[in-house]
Design a protein around this motif. Sequence first.
Motif, PDB file in Angstrom:
ATOM      1  N   GLY A 132     -24.580 -38.307 -34.329  1.00 47.44           N
ATOM      2  CA  GLY A 132     -25.463 -39.148 -34.709  1.00 47.44           C
ATOM      3  C   GLY A 132     -26.597 -39.844 -33.516  1.00 47.44           C
ATOM      4  N   SER A 133     -27.908 -39.635 -34.438  1.00 42.87           N
ATOM      5  CA  SER A 133     -28.663 -40.120 -33.390  1.00 42.87           C
ATOM      6  C   SER A 133     -29.851 -41.014 -33.940  1.00 42.87           C
ATOM      7  N   GLU A 134     -30.577 -41.589 -32.994  1.00 39.69           N
ATOM      8  CA  GLU A 134     -31.397 -42.868 -34.450  1.00 39.69           C
ATOM      9  C   GLU A 134     -32.745 -42.712 -35.359  1.00 39.69           C
ATOM     10  N   PRO A 135     -32.356 -43.437 -36.275  1.00 39.49           N
ATOM     11  CA  PRO A 135     -34.037 -43.245 -36.802  1.00 39.49           C
ATOM     12  C   PRO A 135     -35.289 -43.862 -36.062  1.00 39.49           C
ATOM     13  N   GLU A 136     -36.433 -42.796 -35.914  1.00 35.56           N
ATOM     14  CA  GLU A 136     -37.534 -43.791 -35.484  1.00 35.56           C
ATOM     15  C   GLU A 136     -38.156 -44.933 -36.637  1.00 35.56           C
ATOM     16  N   ARG A 137     -39.072 -45.587 -36.100  1.00 34.88           N
ATOM     17  CA  ARG A 137     -40.038 -46.359 -36.703  1.00 34.88           C
ATOM     18  C   ARG A 137     -41.208 -45.416 -37.540  1.00 34.88           C
ATOM     19  N   GLY A 138     -41.626 -45.926 -38.435  1.00 36.18           N
ATOM     20  CA  GLY A 138     -41.585 -45.393 -39.145  1.00 36.18           C
ATOM     21  C   GLY A 138     -41.322 -44.169 -39.911  1.00 36.18           C
ATOM     22  N   ASP A 139     -40.315 -43.446 -39.683  1.00 36.63           N
ATOM     23  CA  ASP A 139     -39.841 -42.521 -40.942  1.00 36.63           C
ATOM     24  C   ASP A 139     -39.350 -42.866 -41.977  1.00 36.63           C
ATOM     25  N   VAL A 140     -39.523 -42.005 -42.910  1.00 37.94           N
ATOM     26  CA  VAL A 140     -39.082 -42.356 -44.304  1.00 37.94           C
ATOM     27  C   VAL A 140     -37.577 -41.994 -44.412  1.00 37.94           C
ATOM     28  N   VAL A 141     -36.907 -42.932 -45.067  1.00 36.98           N
ATOM     29  CA  VAL A 141     -35.635 -42.866 -44.591  1.00 36.98           C
ATOM     30  C   VAL A 141     -34.559 -43.306 -46.358  1.00 36.98           C
ATOM     31  N   VAL A 142     -33.978 -42.237 -46.725  1.00 36.74           N
ATOM     32  CA  VAL A 142     -33.193 -42.449 -47.765  1.00 36.74           C
ATOM     33  C   VAL A 142     -31.878 -43.135 -47.375  1.00 36.74           C
ATOM     34  N   PHE A 143     -31.406 -44.006 -48.074  1.00 30.33           N
ATOM     35  CA  PHE A 143     -30.360 -44.415 -47.497  1.00 30.33           C
ATOM     36  C   PHE A 143     -29.880 -45.190 -48.976  1.00 30.33           C
ATOM     37  N   ARG A 144     -27.897 -46.085 -48.587  1.00 32.22           N
ATOM     38  CA  ARG A 144     -27.518 -46.170 -50.189  1.00 32.22           C
ATOM     39  C   ARG A 144     -27.748 -47.530 -49.665  1.00 32.22           C
ATOM     40  N   HIS A 145     -27.794 -48.443 -51.201  1.00 36.32           N
ATOM     41  CA  HIS A 145     -28.526 -49.803 -50.891  1.00 36.32           C
ATOM     42  C   HIS A 145     -26.303 -49.846 -50.100  1.00 36.32           C
ATOM     43  N   PRO A 146     -27.051 -51.382 -49.326  1.00 29.31           N
ATOM     44  CA  PRO A 146     -25.792 -51.827 -48.997  1.00 29.31           C
ATOM     45  C   PRO A 146     -24.511 -52.707 -50.259  1.00 29.31           C
ATOM     46  N   VAL A 147     -25.442 -52.547 -51.237  1.00 25.87           N
ATOM     47  CA  VAL A 147     -24.667 -53.551 -52.081  1.00 25.87           C
ATOM     48  C   VAL A 147     -24.332 -51.978 -53.650  1.00 25.87           C
ATOM     49  N   ALA A 158     -29.491 -62.384 -52.705  1.00 27.27           N
ATOM     50  CA  ALA A 158     -30.516 -62.383 -53.497  1.00 27.27           C
ATOM     51  C   ALA A 158     -31.085 -61.061 -54.680  1.00 27.27           C
ATOM     52  N   ARG A 159     -30.187 -60.359 -54.056  1.00 26.00           N
ATOM     53  CA  ARG A 159     -30.019 -58.878 -55.253  1.00 26.00           C
ATOM     54  C   ARG A 159     -31.335 -58.412 -54.536  1.00 26.00           C
ATOM     55  N   GLY A 160     -31.646 -58.231 -53.464  1.00 26.72           N
ATOM     56  CA  GLY A 160     -32.460 -57.056 -52.566  1.00 26.72           C
ATOM     57  C   GLY A 160     -31.587 -56.530 -51.555  1.00 26.72           C
ATOM     58  N   VAL A 161     -32.309 -55.747 -50.576  1.00 28.01           N
ATOM     59  CA  VAL A 161     -31.313 -54.812 -49.505  1.00 28.01           C
ATOM     60  C   VAL A 161     -31.197 -55.470 -49.059  1.00 28.01           C
ATOM     61  N   GLY A 162     -32.023 -56.331 -47.912  1.00 31.34           N
ATOM     62  CA  GLY A 162     -31.938 -56.528 -46.669  1.00 31.34           C
ATOM     63  C   GLY A 162     -31.605 -55.679 -45.993  1.00 31.34           C
ATOM     64  N   PHE A 163     -30.375 -55.975 -45.170  1.00 32.16           N
ATOM     65  CA  PHE A 163     -30.680 -55.731 -43.548  1.00 32.16           C
ATOM     66  C   PHE A 163     -29.504 -53.982 -43.943  1.00 32.16           C
ATOM     67  N   VAL A 164     -30.061 -53.159 -43.477  1.00 39.87           N
ATOM     68  CA  VAL A 164     -28.874 -51.846 -43.988  1.00 39.87           C
ATOM     69  C   VAL A 164     -28.626 -51.726 -42.701  1.00 39.87           C
ATOM     70  N   PRO A 165     -26.388 -51.409 -43.088  1.00 38.73           N
ATOM     71  CA  PRO A 165     -26.255 -50.903 -41.999  1.00 38.73           C
ATOM     72  C   PRO A 165     -26.790 -49.563 -41.657  1.00 38.73           C
ATOM     73  N   TYR A 166     -25.721 -48.687 -40.061  1.00 32.48           N
ATOM     74  CA  TYR A 166     -26.432 -47.249 -39.177  1.00 32.48           C
ATOM     75  C   TYR A 166     -25.566 -46.672 -40.580  1.00 32.48           C
ATOM     76  N   GLU A 167     -24.563 -46.334 -40.917  1.00 36.91           N
ATOM     77  CA  GLU A 167     -23.963 -45.614 -41.214  1.00 36.91           C
ATOM     78  C   GLU A 167     -24.428 -45.406 -43.233  1.00 36.91           C
ATOM     79  N   ASP A 168     -24.860 -46.156 -43.464  1.00 35.51           N
ATOM     80  CA  ASP A 168     -25.826 -46.150 -44.800  1.00 35.51           C
ATOM     81  C   ASP A 168     -26.722 -45.114 -45.276  1.00 35.51           C
ATOM     82  N   ILE A 169     -27.393 -44.884 -43.765  1.00 35.02           N
ATOM     83  CA  ILE A 169     -28.221 -43.855 -43.868  1.00 35.02           C
ATOM     84  C   ILE A 169     -27.606 -42.480 -44.292  1.00 35.02           C
ATOM     85  N   VAL A 170     -28.316 -42.310 -45.443  1.00 32.47           N
ATOM     86  CA  VAL A 170     -27.976 -40.501 -45.972  1.00 32.47           C
ATOM     87  C   VAL A 170     -28.516 -39.627 -44.829  1.00 32.47           C
ATOM     88  N   GLY A 171     -30.059 -39.718 -44.688  1.00 30.50           N
ATOM     89  CA  GLY A 171     -30.929 -38.780 -43.910  1.00 30.50           C
ATOM     90  C   GLY A 171     -33.111 -38.534 -44.262  1.00 30.50           C
TER      91      GLY A 171
END
Length: 272
Positions: free
Chosen positions: A91-106, A229-242
């Motif tokens: 693992g490495s940390e994403p950087e602010r401003g990156d365009v990221v694909v992630f799994r919706h936590p819900v 409220a059916r939004g994204v909210g905060f996204v856990p590190y493990e839910d990031i795809v790339g």
Amino acid sequence: MLHTVKETIKTVVYALLIAGVFRTFFFQPFWIPSGSMKDTLLIGDFLFVNKMAYGYSYASCPSIIIPRFGIDVDAEDFCGVFKGGNDRLFGSEPERGDVVVFRHPVTGRDFIKRLIGLPGDQIQLRNGVVFINGEAAAQNQDGFFIETMEHQGPEGLLPQCQNGAVGIGSDCQKERFIETLPNGVSHGILNIGRRALDNTGVFTVPEGQYFFMGDNRDNSSDSRVPQAARGVGFVPYEDIVGRADRIMFSSAGRSMLAFWTWRSDRYFKAIE
């Protein structure tokens, strides 16, 4: 004859295995289905998600969703046994401003947004301006983003316009700004008008989680709305795809087979 059939089956199986390994560990194809990231990403853009950028978690496993055939198998079905540690292999940390694909936590569906808030940050919007740890992210006006009012993509979505309800075939415009984040990353954002989410409370990003927003700020479901409220909210590190790095192909039509709608100026375009 039987030998030929066996060889054909073997070739197909090998091809699927190779494709599965490629998609799991290296790059995942992604079509842009909505306008939440305009004008950085347009409906019909096709890109590959770099899965090596942040290492691997259960979310790195492929999802296979083909509604026409009733197929809905996602990453958790394949690799759910690895979910829950909020950790990543290599693992490495994403950087602010990156365009990221992630799994919706819900819902578990893949989303693509821009990373705005890192763990521990305090994020707030005031009159459409992002404040990060009390400091405003600079916004400089950059004219207008203009597109044709028409049905876009396979779902036939219509854009929202700052210049009101315009007819099909007319110009639909939105104000465009260049936003600069504290680490110096600059990118375009769009404004349609005054919206409820232009002003928010302070979001404190928990450890091991991230805060995402769409560049088309007034037409994006993102971390400004909590999961309850059916939004994204905060996204856990493990839910990031790339990370999304480059557009490979783009089609403005309802189908990618409509070659006369291909956007040749977007081929191999870097995502900023």
